[in-house]
Design a protein around this motif. Structure first.
Motif, PDB file in Angstrom:
ATOM      1  N   SER A  40      27.250 -67.465 -20.740  1.00 24.39           N
ATOM      2  CA  SER A  40      26.091 -67.832 -20.295  1.00 24.39           C
ATOM      3  C   SER A  40      24.908 -66.681 -20.388  1.00 24.39           C
ATOM      4  O   SER A  40      23.613 -67.248 -20.032  1.00 24.39           O
ATOM      5  N   GLU A  42      22.020 -64.251 -21.474  1.00 22.32           N
ATOM      6  CA  GLU A  42      20.794 -64.336 -22.554  1.00 22.32           C
ATOM      7  C   GLU A  42      21.275 -63.992 -23.936  1.00 22.32           C
ATOM      8  O   GLU A  42      20.876 -64.545 -24.695  1.00 22.32           O
ATOM      9  N   GLU A  77      12.988 -68.464 -24.136  1.00 23.19           N
ATOM     10  CA  GLU A  77      12.936 -68.477 -22.994  1.00 23.19           C
ATOM     11  C   GLU A  77      13.537 -70.015 -22.456  1.00 23.19           C
ATOM     12  O   GLU A  77      14.379 -70.279 -21.708  1.00 23.19           O
ATOM     13  N   GLU A  78      12.523 -70.662 -23.268  1.00 25.14           N
ATOM     14  CA  GLU A  78      12.975 -72.164 -23.036  1.00 25.14           C
ATOM     15  C   GLU A  78      14.450 -72.691 -23.411  1.00 25.14           C
ATOM     16  O   GLU A  78      15.056 -73.294 -22.663  1.00 25.14           O
ATOM     17  N   ILE A  80      17.092 -70.660 -23.682  1.00 22.66           N
ATOM     18  CA  ILE A  80      17.825 -69.877 -22.749  1.00 22.66           C
ATOM     19  C   ILE A  80      18.166 -70.852 -21.400  1.00 22.66           C
ATOM     20  O   ILE A  80      19.198 -70.953 -21.096  1.00 22.66           O
ATOM     21  N   GLN A  81      16.914 -71.107 -21.058  1.00 22.44           N
ATOM     22  CA  GLN A  81      17.300 -71.875 -19.670  1.00 22.44           C
ATOM     23  C   GLN A  81      17.809 -73.206 -19.962  1.00 22.44           C
ATOM     24  O   GLN A  81      18.854 -73.734 -19.215  1.00 22.44           O
ATOM     25  N   ILE A  82      17.647 -73.980 -20.968  1.00 18.93           N
ATOM     26  CA  ILE A  82      18.311 -75.180 -21.600  1.00 18.93           C
ATOM     27  C   ILE A  82      19.783 -75.148 -21.396  1.00 18.93           C
ATOM     28  O   ILE A  82      20.605 -75.694 -20.952  1.00 18.93           O
ATOM     29  N   GLN A  84      21.632 -72.290 -20.083  1.00 18.30           N
ATOM     30  CA  GLN A  84      22.123 -71.807 -19.082  1.00 18.30           C
ATOM     31  C   GLN A  84      22.234 -73.108 -17.940  1.00 18.30           C
ATOM     32  O   GLN A  84      23.038 -73.385 -17.328  1.00 18.30           O
ATOM     33  N   ARG A  85      21.441 -74.133 -18.017  1.00 13.82           N
ATOM     34  CA  ARG A  85      21.525 -75.438 -17.428  1.00 13.82           C
ATOM     35  C   ARG A  85      22.585 -76.229 -17.662  1.00 13.82           C
ATOM     36  O   ARG A  85      23.196 -76.691 -16.729  1.00 13.82           O
ATOM     37  N   LYS A  86      23.010 -76.105 -18.884  1.00 12.10           N
ATOM     38  CA  LYS A  86      24.125 -76.985 -19.594  1.00 12.10           C
ATOM     39  C   LYS A  86      25.471 -76.574 -18.912  1.00 12.10           C
ATOM     40  O   LYS A  86      26.178 -77.369 -18.709  1.00 12.10           O
ATOM     41  N   ARG A  88      26.096 -75.035 -16.181  1.00 14.68           N
ATOM     42  CA  ARG A  88      26.314 -75.656 -14.878  1.00 14.68           C
ATOM     43  C   ARG A  88      27.135 -76.967 -14.615  1.00 14.68           C
ATOM     44  O   ARG A  88      27.868 -76.873 -13.852  1.00 14.68           O
TER      45      ARG A  88
END
Length: 155
Positions: A40, A42, A77-78, A80-82, A84-86, A88
């Motif tokens: 996960s 970056e 950045e958006e 990467i956040q999406i 990384q949330r997946k 979880r």
């Protein structure tokens, strides 16, 4: 994607050394735990995006009707956040079924995942591939990177 381009991408995100170490440790029989931090990361997500984007299939939508063009609209950045949330609690979406004709006649079913699922799965593949590659027999050529039926025949 050619081997040379893939290597350049690995070097660009400074992951070549990391994946080489995973391969070497796997070759020595080491067991791996806590790979999610690397999966996960970056850099790994950026590499996965770059690899998926170059794939001709990235313009084909899955069940959510999104393609790489829709993902391109997001900032790095958006995205990467999406992703990384997946990680979880990852639960893939249904796969779109497409039937394609075989050259010798007949049809073959093809499953097309959503573009986000492809990115998540590519992140996992990039980390697990060097670990698994180290375990394969040298003469095993099936479905491996930079190997083909021609390699098997030559051997």
């Amino acid at each position: 994607m050619t081997k040379q381009k893939k290597l350049r991408h690995l070097e660009y995100y400074d992951l070549q050394n990391c994946f080489d170490k995973l391969y070497a440790k796997s070759k020595q029989g080491e067991l791996f735990t806590n790979l999610m931090e690397l999966i996960s990361s970056e850099e790994n997500i950026r590499l996965a995006y770059r690899n998926i984007k170059r794939n001709a299939g990235s313009t084909t939508s899955g069940t959510d009707n999104y393609t790489i063009k829709d993902i391109e609209r997001l900032s790095a950045e958006e995205l990467i956040q999406i992703i990384q949330r997946k990680f979880r609690f990852y639960q893939p979406k249904p796969v779109r079924r497409k039937e394609i004709e075989k050259p010798g006649g007949g049809i073959r079913p093809l499953g097309i995942p959503t573009i986000i699922d492809r990115l998540v799965q590519q992140c996992i593949l990039q980390v697990l591939e060097p670990i698994c590659e180290a375990k394969f027999h040298e003469r095993n050529n099936g479905f491996r990177p930079n190997r083909s039926a021609e390699h098997a025949l030559a051997q």
